[in-house]
Write an enzyme that holds these catalytic residues in place. Structure first.
Site, PDB file in Angstrom:
ATOM      1  N   SER A 121       0.833  -1.207   0.000  1.00 12.61           N
ATOM      2  CA  SER A 121       0.000   0.000   0.000  1.00 12.61           C
ATOM      3  C   SER A 121       0.864   1.252   0.000  1.00 12.61           C
ATOM      4  O   SER A 121       0.339   2.358  -0.112  1.00 12.61           O
ATOM      5  CB  SER A 121      -0.932  -0.005   1.209  1.00 12.61           C
ATOM      6  N   HIS A 142      -2.315  -2.886  -6.238  1.00 12.10           N
ATOM      7  CA  HIS A 142      -2.814  -2.557  -4.905  1.00 12.10           C
ATOM      8  C   HIS A 142      -4.326  -2.767  -4.867  1.00 12.10           C
ATOM      9  O   HIS A 142      -5.081  -1.983  -5.439  1.00 12.10           O
ATOM     10  CB  HIS A 142      -2.437  -1.098  -4.573  1.00 12.10           C
ATOM     11  N   GLU A 154      -5.354  -0.504  -7.876  1.00 11.02           N
ATOM     12  CA  GLU A 154      -4.457   0.617  -8.165  1.00 11.02           C
ATOM     13  C   GLU A 154      -3.165   0.006  -8.718  1.00 11.02           C
ATOM     14  O   GLU A 154      -2.507  -0.779  -8.034  1.00 11.02           O
ATOM     15  CB  GLU A 154      -4.178   1.406  -6.880  1.00 11.02           C
ATOM     16  N   ASN A 192      -3.524   6.051  -1.011  1.00  3.46           N
ATOM     17  CA  ASN A 192      -3.170   6.413   0.365  1.00  3.46           C
ATOM     18  C   ASN A 192      -2.596   7.814   0.509  1.00  3.46           C
ATOM     19  O   ASN A 192      -2.600   8.375   1.605  1.00  3.46           O
ATOM     20  CB  ASN A 192      -2.241   5.357   0.962  1.00  3.46           C
TER      21      ASN A 192
END
Ligand code: CAA
Length: 285
Positions: A121, A142, A154, A192
């Site tokens: 992540s 991801h 992702e 993130n």
């Protein structure tokens, strides 16, 4: 429809078993690898439980469920599993050295065409790729939790990831019902970089008395149409994971605005990790 492929998923935890389940559901043959039989058994049980929810809602039949399970095998031997795979996805805990070891082993054992992906992540794909002799075939995939439900993968391009690897990975992701967004290799990527500062700001709002936990969550849930409020989401993701990602953002981007709220750090140090520990911003039984 993409032909069925052979996939090795390393890590039988929440993300790993969700990825295994999703590939197997879409007809692919998957080997789930972990270091212990116990971890593998817990991963297998989690997949059965999740599939059971789909059976109960009559989204799939019991026969479908049995067929999906029959496409999954378990192994503690990474090199052996990856030697017959088209794609490896590493989904272990966020430790760069451990990930590099896995990529080194996989690189030595996998056929030349195999793509090596990480579900990290926040750790740099370029740095992970340096552990291999095939950086052009290393990429970030991801997934979001819960993997069988969430529609996004992702995709993260490392410095040397080739266009071909990127296109193939997107094609395989679409073949398991996902849609991709492509990020370059910056700390936290896209998801993130945006999500965690928002969660961190919600913790600051609680810490400084802007609102209580229920108000913060309901304002964001109903006011912004989020499926859950940011504090409930932090509990769901795991407060240790949230803290780790904020640390990666702060270390990598060197800006004070990414400093984790002290309350988040204190809760993690006190073992309040969210749903998985039974207590976070809320209590869970
Ligand atoms: N397996 C199978 N089905 C599942 C499931 C699982 N693991 N988890 C949820 N579901 C199903 C439920 O059975 C339910 O199905 P129906 O709609 O057919 O009834 C549906 O998903 C919704 O679940 P619930 O009714 O239990 O609860 P909900 O409506 O609140 O949804 C949720 C739960 C899907 C988790 C939703 O709250 C949500 O989308 N939350 C946000 C999740 C999110 O943001 N994830 C990303 C986190 S960030 C991340 O993962 C990456 C990172 O790097 C930190």
């Amino acid at each position: 429809m993409t032909d069925s492929i052979k996939v090795t998923v390393v890590g039988a935890g929440t993300m790993g078993n969700g990825i295994v389940q999703t590939f197997a559901t879409f007809g692919h043959t998957v080997t789930m690898v972990d270091v212990s039989e116990d971890a593998l058994e817990r991963g297998r049980a989690a997949i059965e439980k999740s599939l059971g929810r789909f059976v109960k809602k009559e989204k799939i039949s019991q026969d479908d469920c049995d067929e999906i399970m029959s496409r999954i095998s378990l192994s503690t031997d990474l090199a052996n599993a990856v030697s017959a795979s088209d794609l490896m996805i590493e989904a272990v805990f966020e430790n760069e050295e451990v990930k590099k070891d896995i990529f080194k082993t996989a690189d030595a054992a996998a056929p030349a065409h195999t793509i090596l992906a990480s579900n990290t992540s926040s750790i740099s794909i370029t740095r992970i790729a340096e552990a291999t002799n095939r950086p052009e075939k290393v990429i970030g995939m991801h997934f979001m939790n819960p993997v069988p439900i969430m529609k996004l993968v992702e995709i993260i391009r490392g410095e040397k990831t080739s266009d071909e690897t990127c296109a193939q990975t997107i094609s395989w992701s679409e073949a398991i019902g996902k849609t991709c967004g492509v990020a370059n290799d910056f700390p936290g990527f896209i998801a993130n970089r945006i999500l965690m500062p928002m969660i961190n700001e919600a913790v600051w709002s609680l810490h400084t008395g802007v609102g209580d936990r229920e108000s913060i969550d309901i304002v964001m849930k109903l006011g912004c149409n989020f499926p859950m409020g940011p504090l409930a989401l932090a509990d769901y993701i795991g407060l240790d994971i949230c803290l780790n990602i904020m640390d990666v953002l702060q270390d990598g981007l060197k800006e004070d605005k990414y400093a984790p709220c002290p309350m988040l750090r204190e809760m993690v140090e006190a073992g309040k990790l969210g749903v998985k520990s039974g207590v976070g911003f809320y209590e869970y039984s």
